[in-house]
Structures are given as C-alpha cells and as structure tokens.
Motif scaffolding. Structure first.
Motif, PDB file in Angstrom:
ATOM      1  N   SER A 162     -52.463 -68.514  93.033  1.00 25.72           N
ATOM      2  CA  SER A 162     -53.827 -68.848  92.591  1.00 25.72           C
ATOM      3  C   SER A 162     -54.142 -70.329  92.746  1.00 25.72           C
ATOM      4  O   SER A 162     -55.308 -70.727  92.710  1.00 25.72           O
ATOM      5  CB  SER A 162     -54.026 -68.427  91.129  1.00 25.72           C
ATOM      6  OG  SER A 162     -53.225 -69.222  90.267  1.00 25.72           O
ATOM      7  N   THR A 163     -53.117 -71.154  92.923  1.00 28.88           N
ATOM      8  CA  THR A 163     -53.346 -72.595  93.087  1.00 28.88           C
ATOM      9  C   THR A 163     -53.748 -72.944  94.516  1.00 28.88           C
ATOM     10  O   THR A 163     -54.136 -74.084  94.781  1.00 28.88           O
ATOM     11  CB  THR A 163     -52.071 -73.382  92.725  1.00 28.88           C
ATOM     12  OG1 THR A 163     -51.023 -73.058  93.655  1.00 28.88           O
ATOM     13  CG2 THR A 163     -51.617 -73.062  91.312  1.00 28.88           C
ATOM     14  N   VAL A 197     -49.634 -66.151  89.855  1.00 27.48           N
ATOM     15  CA  VAL A 197     -50.166 -67.392  89.268  1.00 27.48           C
ATOM     16  C   VAL A 197     -49.962 -68.553  90.237  1.00 27.48           C
ATOM     17  O   VAL A 197     -50.833 -69.409  90.406  1.00 27.48           O
ATOM     18  CB  VAL A 197     -49.484 -67.700  87.912  1.00 27.48           C
ATOM     19  CG1 VAL A 197     -49.914 -69.076  87.410  1.00 27.48           C
ATOM     20  CG2 VAL A 197     -49.859 -66.633  86.892  1.00 27.48           C
ATOM     21  N   THR A 243     -52.223 -74.505  85.658  1.00 24.64           N
ATOM     22  CA  THR A 243     -51.189 -73.576  86.141  1.00 24.64           C
ATOM     23  C   THR A 243     -50.050 -73.466  85.130  1.00 24.64           C
ATOM     24  O   THR A 243     -49.553 -72.370  84.852  1.00 24.64           O
ATOM     25  CB  THR A 243     -50.639 -74.040  87.502  1.00 24.64           C
ATOM     26  OG1 THR A 243     -51.713 -74.139  88.444  1.00 24.64           O
ATOM     27  CG2 THR A 243     -49.598 -73.064  88.021  1.00 24.64           C
ATOM     28  N   TYR A 268     -61.836 -74.050  85.549  1.00 24.21           N
ATOM     29  CA  TYR A 268     -60.671 -73.167  85.573  1.00 24.21           C
ATOM     30  C   TYR A 268     -60.745 -72.055  84.533  1.00 24.21           C
ATOM     31  O   TYR A 268     -60.404 -70.904  84.804  1.00 24.21           O
ATOM     32  CB  TYR A 268     -59.390 -73.978  85.333  1.00 24.21           C
ATOM     33  CG  TYR A 268     -59.053 -74.933  86.440  1.00 24.21           C
ATOM     34  CD1 TYR A 268     -58.623 -74.475  87.679  1.00 24.21           C
ATOM     35  CD2 TYR A 268     -59.172 -76.310  86.263  1.00 24.21           C
ATOM     36  CE1 TYR A 268     -58.305 -75.357  88.707  1.00 24.21           C
ATOM     37  CE2 TYR A 268     -58.853 -77.208  87.278  1.00 24.21           C
ATOM     38  CZ  TYR A 268     -58.424 -76.720  88.507  1.00 24.21           C
ATOM     39  OH  TYR A 268     -58.116 -77.594  89.521  1.00 24.21           O
ATOM     40  N   SER A 283     -51.160 -71.324  82.260  1.00 26.89           N
ATOM     41  CA  SER A 283     -51.190 -69.903  82.638  1.00 26.89           C
ATOM     42  C   SER A 283     -49.783 -69.315  82.686  1.00 26.89           C
ATOM     43  O   SER A 283     -49.541 -68.212  82.174  1.00 26.89           O
ATOM     44  CB  SER A 283     -51.874 -69.738  84.001  1.00 26.89           C
ATOM     45  OG  SER A 283     -53.203 -70.212  83.959  1.00 26.89           O
TER      46      SER A 283
END
Length: 298
Positions: free
Chosen positions: A144-145, A141, A74, A7, A77
């Motif tokens: 992005s998962t 964000v 996550t 990551y 971030s």
C-alpha cells in the motif's frame, strides 16, 4: 509531513490513543507478572509481547496526529493490524496442549484416531495458517506504500483476512468437539473445584477470545472491502469499537481466567488437587483422570 486526512480519511482524535497505549503497556506488565506467578509455559509470553506491540501501534498513531508521513502511517497500520493475530496462536497452542496432555492419560485404544486431533497437527496446522494470514496482511500493508498499487494491497490484505476467518471457523468447530469429549481433561487452577470446572473455564477463554477476534476480522474485512474513503474506513469510532475494544476485551478475558494455571511448568504429570490452590498438594495424572470420569458419570 502530510495532512493526516490524506491517509486516515479523517483527522485522528487526540487523547484517546495516548490512553489506549498506556492501557496496553499496563496489560503487558500485568500479563508478564501472571506468566511468572502462575509458572505458566513460556509460550504465554506471546500475550505481553502482543500487548506491547499494540501500545507501540497506538504510540505511532499519536505521532501521526502531529507528524504524519508515509512511514508513520505504515507503522501504525502494521502494529495495529497484525499483533492480534498472535492471540489466535495462543489459543491454537492451548488447545494443542490440552489434547497432548490428555493423550498421555489414555490407553492406545482410547486415543482418538482422527488426524485432526493429533497435537502436532493441531498446533502446526493452525500455526502455519496464522503465519500465512499474517504474511499476506503484512505484505498487503507494505504494498500500500507504493504508488498505484492500492487495489493490489487491498486484495492482498483481504486474502489474508479471509484465510484467517476460515481457519477461525475450523478451529472453533474442533474446539467444541474437544470441549464435549470427556477423554480430554484440564488440570485444575487455584479457583477450580473440579477438573470439569477447570475445563469449562479454560474453554470459555478459548471460545470467547476466538469469537472476539472473529468479529474484529469481520470488521477489518468490511473496512478493506469498502476501501479508502468508504464510510467504514473513514469512521474513527468504528475502529475504536470493533478493534480497540475487542482486543482489550480479549486481554481482559485472558487475565481474568489466566491460562497459565492450567499448564504450570515442572508439574509433568502431576496436577494440583481441586480446591486446594495451585500446587499445595499433587495427584498423579491418572488419579485426576479417574476423578474427572467419575464426576461426569453423576
């Protein structure tokens, strides 16, 4: 559990995030004390809340060193990318309050007629822009998962950052205008000997912190433009230099010249006499305005 490098594109160093988390927790406590000690407005509680969120972000970063999952990454971030946006909200509200309180001192023909110097416009225009930027970055964000949507996430976050940079620039221009316009006055804090010095001190805080946040956003743009695995994304010391240090420096500026002393609650149109400390004696706002005008004539 996944290798952290999957990551982060590097293995996060130990010790550093623990130290930074403790520093931000300390800042959260100290700024809370400053808000109540200065009798500043409640919206300044945004500062300790932001510091606490930063501490949570670095705590999640510590977790990622030992136990990295999509969820912990996550969370890291989100808590490190988004909270500093709230510092911009503090600056927007501060400028809006300067304009609002100064307009009370002016007759109708003296008040600025331009729409962008109306307190409601200043506060809500920039507040809306910051929330919009905040949402774009948060959605990015979140996306992005999802598998196969890394590019969409990247461009969504970048859109939020570009919006933020644009409005930072617009805000700085308006701030400089208000700074040089003598119609806008600032109440004296305990260390100010004149309204002129109070205004310089307060606007130093606004401009310095906005510039620090601007530089941080430029770094974040470069990070996301390069994308996962790029040199900027994969260099941890750049993150600590252009994110951690800049946000910590912003808090240092806020704490060194605390905004709350210029907007003390229950003062209404009264302001502390310059040089006597906060709240020892009171002058009517019109007297402060007259004194300020006189000082600027010399």
């Amino acid at each position: 559990m996944t290798n952290p490098e999957y990551y982060f594109s590097y293995k996060p160093v130990n010790i550093a995030p623990e130290i930074v988390a403790v520093i931000f927790l300390t800042i959260a406590v100290l700024t809370t004390i400053q808000v109540f000690k200065s009798r500043g407005p409640k919206w300044l509680l945004v500062l300790p809340v932001t510091a606490f969120c930063e501490a949570v972000g670095y705590a999640f970063r510590v977790v990622c060193i030992y136990w990295t999952t999509l969820g912990t990454f996550t969370a890291t971030s989100l808590f490190l990318l988004l909270p500093p946006n709230a510092l911009a909200l503090t600056n927007y509200k501060t400028l809006g309050e300067v304009v609002r309180r100064s307009r009370v001192l002016l007759s109708d023909h003296q008040k600025p007629k331009v729409f962008w110097l109306k307190p409601r416009f200043l506060t809500w225009f920039f507040f809306t822009s910051d929330v919009f930027s905040f949402l774009l970055q948060g959605v990015g964000v979140g996306i992005s998962t999802q598998d196969g949507k890394r590019d969409l996430a990247k461009y969504t976050v970048l859109a939020g950052l570009y919006v933020q940079l644009f409005f930072f620039a617009v805000f700085l221009v308006i701030t400089m205008y208000v700074l040089v316009d003598r119609r806008f006055v600032v109440a004296c804090g305990p260390r100010d000997v004149s309204p002129r010095q109070a205004k310089r001190r307060l606007f130093w805080v606004i401009i310095a912190t906005t510039m620090l946040l601007y530089i941080r956003s430029i770094y974040r743009v470069a990070e996301f433009v390069g994308g996962y695995g790029s040199k900027i994304y994969g260099t941890e010391w750049l993150f600590y230099l252009f994110d951690t240090v800049l946000v910590l420096t912003s808090f240092a500026v806020y704490m060194q010249s605390f905004i709350g002393y210029h907007f003390r609650r229950h003062m209404h149109n009264d302001t502390a006499v310059p040089g006597t400390g906060a709240g020892n004696t009171k002058l009517h706002a019109y007297q402060i305005s007259a004194e300020y005008t006189e000082l600027n004539q010399h």
